[in-house]
Scaffold this motif. Structure first.
Motif, PDB file in Angstrom:
ATOM      1  N   LYS A  47       9.761   7.493 -12.383  1.00  0.00           N
ATOM      2  CA  LYS A  47       8.564   6.899 -11.812  1.00  0.00           C
ATOM      3  C   LYS A  47       8.862   6.375 -10.409  1.00  0.00           C
ATOM      4  N   PRO A  48       7.893   6.404  -9.515  1.00  0.00           N
ATOM      5  CA  PRO A  48       8.117   5.889  -8.168  1.00  0.00           C
ATOM      6  C   PRO A  48       8.566   4.428  -8.185  1.00  0.00           C
ATOM      7  N   VAL A  49       9.453   4.097  -7.278  1.00  0.00           N
ATOM      8  CA  VAL A  49       9.948   2.722  -7.174  1.00  0.00           C
ATOM      9  C   VAL A  49       8.952   1.891  -6.366  1.00  0.00           C
ATOM     10  N   LEU A  50       8.557   0.759  -6.929  1.00  0.00           N
ATOM     11  CA  LEU A  50       7.653  -0.168  -6.273  1.00  0.00           C
ATOM     12  C   LEU A  50       8.397  -1.475  -6.030  1.00  0.00           C
ATOM     13  N   GLY A  51       8.203  -2.065  -4.872  1.00  0.00           N
ATOM     14  CA  GLY A  51       8.855  -3.337  -4.579  1.00  0.00           C
ATOM     15  C   GLY A  51      10.244  -3.143  -4.011  1.00  0.00           C
ATOM     16  N   PRO A  52      10.987  -4.238  -3.827  1.00  0.00           N
ATOM     17  CA  PRO A  52      12.327  -4.174  -3.242  1.00  0.00           C
ATOM     18  C   PRO A  52      13.294  -3.403  -4.142  1.00  0.00           C
ATOM     19  N   VAL A  53      13.906  -2.379  -3.619  1.00  0.00           N
ATOM     20  CA  VAL A  53      14.794  -1.524  -4.405  1.00  0.00           C
ATOM     21  C   VAL A  53      15.988  -2.325  -4.912  1.00  0.00           C
ATOM     22  N   TRP A  65       6.009  -6.855  -4.996  1.00  0.00           N
ATOM     23  CA  TRP A  65       6.379  -7.442  -3.708  1.00  0.00           C
ATOM     24  C   TRP A  65       6.189  -8.955  -3.690  1.00  0.00           C
ATOM     25  N   LEU A  66       5.176  -9.453  -4.377  1.00  0.00           N
ATOM     26  CA  LEU A  66       4.971 -10.904  -4.433  1.00  0.00           C
ATOM     27  C   LEU A  66       6.126 -11.599  -5.153  1.00  0.00           C
ATOM     28  N   LEU A  67       6.623 -10.978  -6.231  1.00  0.00           N
ATOM     29  CA  LEU A  67       7.722 -11.573  -7.003  1.00  0.00           C
ATOM     30  C   LEU A  67       9.081 -11.081  -6.544  1.00  0.00           C
ATOM     31  N   GLU A  68       9.092 -10.142  -5.588  1.00  0.00           N
ATOM     32  CA  GLU A  68      10.328  -9.595  -5.010  1.00  0.00           C
ATOM     33  C   GLU A  68      11.256  -9.036  -6.087  1.00  0.00           C
ATOM     34  N   ALA A  69      10.694  -8.122  -6.889  1.00  0.00           N
ATOM     35  CA  ALA A  69      11.477  -7.455  -7.926  1.00  0.00           C
ATOM     36  C   ALA A  69      10.953  -6.039  -8.105  1.00  0.00           C
ATOM     37  N   GLN A  70      11.850  -5.127  -8.421  1.00  0.00           N
ATOM     38  CA  GLN A  70      11.503  -3.709  -8.487  1.00  0.00           C
ATOM     39  C   GLN A  70      10.752  -3.354  -9.759  1.00  0.00           C
ATOM     40  N   MET A  71       9.777  -2.480  -9.622  1.00  0.00           N
ATOM     41  CA  MET A  71       9.161  -1.782 -10.744  1.00  0.00           C
ATOM     42  C   MET A  71       9.421  -0.292 -10.569  1.00  0.00           C
ATOM     43  N   GLY A  72       9.258   0.451 -11.652  1.00  0.00           N
ATOM     44  CA  GLY A  72       9.455   1.896 -11.581  1.00  0.00           C
ATOM     45  C   GLY A  72      10.908   2.287 -11.792  1.00  0.00           C
ATOM     46  N   ARG A 123       0.817  -1.212   0.000  1.00  0.00           N
ATOM     47  CA  ARG A 123       0.000   0.000   0.000  1.00  0.00           C
ATOM     48  C   ARG A 123       0.852   1.264   0.000  1.00  0.00           C
ATOM     49  N   ASP A 124       1.914   1.275   0.802  1.00  0.00           N
ATOM     50  CA  ASP A 124       2.775   2.457   0.853  1.00  0.00           C
ATOM     51  C   ASP A 124       3.366   2.750  -0.523  1.00  0.00           C
ATOM     52  N   ASP A 125       3.750   1.691  -1.235  1.00  0.00           N
ATOM     53  CA  ASP A 125       4.295   1.892  -2.572  1.00  0.00           C
ATOM     54  C   ASP A 125       3.210   2.335  -3.551  1.00  0.00           C
ATOM     55  N   ALA A 126       2.046   1.712  -3.464  1.00  0.00           N
ATOM     56  CA  ALA A 126       0.956   2.031  -4.393  1.00  0.00           C
ATOM     57  C   ALA A 126       0.577   3.503  -4.317  1.00  0.00           C
ATOM     58  N   ARG A 127       0.634   4.070  -3.137  1.00  0.00           N
ATOM     59  CA  ARG A 127       0.241   5.465  -2.945  1.00  0.00           C
ATOM     60  C   ARG A 127       1.258   6.458  -3.490  1.00  0.00           C
ATOM     61  N   LYS A 128       2.437   5.981  -3.874  1.00  0.00           N
ATOM     62  CA  LYS A 128       3.440   6.865  -4.463  1.00  0.00           C
ATOM     63  C   LYS A 128       3.075   7.260  -5.893  1.00  0.00           C
ATOM     64  N   ASN A 163      -4.874   4.306  -8.803  1.00  0.00           N
ATOM     65  CA  ASN A 163      -5.236   2.901  -9.007  1.00  0.00           C
ATOM     66  C   ASN A 163      -4.111   2.027  -9.547  1.00  0.00           C
ATOM     67  N   ALA A 164      -3.317   2.540 -10.486  1.00  0.00           N
ATOM     68  CA  ALA A 164      -2.323   1.714 -11.169  1.00  0.00           C
ATOM     69  C   ALA A 164      -1.339   1.060 -10.213  1.00  0.00           C
ATOM     70  N   GLY A 165      -1.000   1.759  -9.141  1.00  0.00           N
ATOM     71  CA  GLY A 165       0.005   1.242  -8.223  1.00  0.00           C
ATOM     72  C   GLY A 165      -0.420   0.015  -7.446  1.00  0.00           C
ATOM     73  N   TYR A 166      -1.712  -0.235  -7.308  1.00  0.00           N
ATOM     74  CA  TYR A 166      -2.157  -1.355  -6.470  1.00  0.00           C
ATOM     75  C   TYR A 166      -1.806  -2.715  -7.066  1.00  0.00           C
ATOM     76  N   PRO A 167      -2.205  -3.034  -8.296  1.00  0.00           N
ATOM     77  CA  PRO A 167      -1.768  -4.319  -8.850  1.00  0.00           C
ATOM     78  C   PRO A 167      -0.267  -4.361  -9.101  1.00  0.00           C
ATOM     79  N   MET A 168       0.341  -3.226  -9.478  1.00  0.00           N
ATOM     80  CA  MET A 168       1.770  -3.212  -9.758  1.00  0.00           C
ATOM     81  C   MET A 168       2.587  -3.455  -8.492  1.00  0.00           C
TER      82      MET A 168
END
Length: 317
Positions: free
Chosen positions: A272-278, A253-260, A233-238, A243-248
Motif C-alpha cells: 500500500k502507498p506510504v502516507l505520512g513521514p516514512v 501527518w498530524l500525528l507524524e507517523a507512517q501509514m501504509g 494531498r500528495d500522499d492522499a493521491r497515491k 477518497n480514503a487517502g484524505y483522512p488517512m
C-alpha cells in the motif's frame, strides 16, 4: 411533511445516541439485513450466469432505491415514524462503536495481550492480523480509525443532514455493497465495479471535509497542522481510492507517523502507498492522540454539517 425542527433535531439525537450507545451486538441493524439481501442477489446472478458487471450496476440502483423508499415509508408512519427516524439516523452512524472497539484493541495491546489484540483487531479490518506485531497493530488501528471517520461517520452524517434518514440509508446501502463487493479480486472485479464507482462519487466531498475537520481540531490540539496541510494531498493521491487517502494522510501527518506499506489481504501481500513521514512508527501516545483527534473531529463535523446542510435542505424542500 417533516417538521422543520426535525431536520436539525433528528441528526443531533443520532450523533448523541451513537456516542452513548455505539452499536450493541444484540440489537437488530439494517446493515445486516442489507448484507443478507446482497448475498442472495449475488448467489442468484452467479447461478443464472448473468453479466456480473451489469448485475452489479443494477444492484446499486435497485438496493439504493429500495433503502430510500422503505426508510421513507417507515418514517412517514403517523406517531411511530419520528421514533423510527431517530433509530434509522442513529443506526447509520458508526463512530461510537469504532472508537470503543479501537480503544479495546489498544488496551489489550498495552496490557501485553498480543493474541487478544490481534483477534479483536480482526473484527475491525478485512486484512489478515494473525502475523502482526505490536507496531503493525497500532498502524493498522490508525489506518482504520482515520479512514472510517469518513466512511462510518462524516459521509453518513452528510447525507443524513442533507436528505434525512432515507438519504443516509441509500448511501449506507452503496457503502455496504462496496465493502462486500468492492475488492479487485477475480471474484469481485466485475460485480463490485458499480458499487465501488458510486461510492467513490458519493464519498468525494465528505472525505475532503473530514480532512478539513481533522486539521481544524489538530491545530486546536497543538499538532503541526500547517505542515500536514502542505503535504497530505500528495500522499492522499497515491491511494487507489480517490477518497480514503484524505483522512488517512491528514491523520498521518498530524500525528507524524507512517501509514501504509506491506499489508496482507486474502493471503497475498499488497504494498500500500506510504502516507505520512516514512519510518515514523505509531506508539501508545500517538494512538491515544489519534482517538482524541478523531472524536473531536466528529463533534466538529456534527456542529458544522447539521445546521448548514439542514438549512440547505429546508431551502430546497
Amino acid at each position: 411533511m417533516e417538521h422543520p425542527a426535525a431536520v436539525f433535531l433528528i441528526p443531533a439525537l443520532a450523533v448523541i445516541l451513537d456516542r452513548l450507545l455505539g452499536d450493541p451486538a444484540s440489537w437488530p441493524h439494517p446493515v445486516r439485513l442489507i448484507g443478507k439481501g446482497l448475498d442472495l442477489f449475488e448467489a442468484a446472478v452467479r447461478r443464472l450466469g448473468v453479466n456480473l458487471r451489469l448485475a452489479g450496476w443494477g444492484a446499486v440502483l435497485i438496493f439504493a432505491w429500495a433503502a430510500w423508499f422503505i426508510v421513507g415509508e417507515l418514517t412517514a408512519i403517523r406517531y411511530l415514524g419520528p421514533i423510527l427516524a431517530v433509530y434509522f439516523a442513529y443506526a447509520g452512524l458508526a463512530m461510537g462503536c469504532l472508537l470503543k472497539e479501537a480503544r479495546q484493541v489498544a488496551r489489550l495491546l498495552d496490557s501485553g495481550d498480543l493474541p487478544g489484540a490481534r483477534t479483536a483487531l480482526s473484527m475491525l479490518v478485512s486484512r489478515e492480523t494473525a502475523g502482526l506485531d505490536a507496531p503493525d497493530i497500532r498502524r493498522t488501528l490508525a489506518e482504520t480509525v482515520s479512514e472510517n471517520l469518513n466512511d462510518g461517520f462524516t459521509a453518513p452524517l452528510f447525507y443524513l443532514a442533507l436528505f434525512g434518514p432515507s438519504g443516509l440509508w441509500a448511501y449506507k446501502t452503496v457503502s455496504t455493497m462496496d465493502s462486500m463487493w468492492g475488492y479487485r479480486t477475480d471474484r469481485y472485479i466485475d460485480l463490485g465495479q458499480g458499487a465501488a464507482k458510486t461510492d467513490d462519487v458519493l464519498a468525494w466531498i465528505p472525505a475532503r471535509l473530514t480532512a478539513f475537520f481533522l486539521f481544524i481540531v489538530g491545530r486546536r490540539l497543538g499538532l503541526k497542522a500547517a505542515t500536514a496541510r502542505g503535504r497530505y494531498r500528495d500522499d492522499a493521491r497515491k491511494m487507489e481510492s480517490p477518497n480514503a487517502g484524505y483522512p488517512m494522510a491528514a491523520a498521518a501527518w498530524l500525528l507524524e507517523a507512517q501509514m501504509g506499506g506491506p499489508t496482507v489481504y486474502f493471503g497475498k501481500i499488497k504494498d500500500k502507498p506510504v502516507l505520512g513521514p516514512v519510518g515514523a512508527t505509531w506508539d501508545r501516545a500517538k494512538l491515544r492522540k489519534l482517538f482524541r483527534l478523531t472524536a473531536m473531529a466528529g463533534v466538529l463535523a456534527a456542529l458544522v454539517l447539521i445546521p448548514v446542510l439542514g438549512l440547505i435542505r429546508l431551502l430546497f424542500a
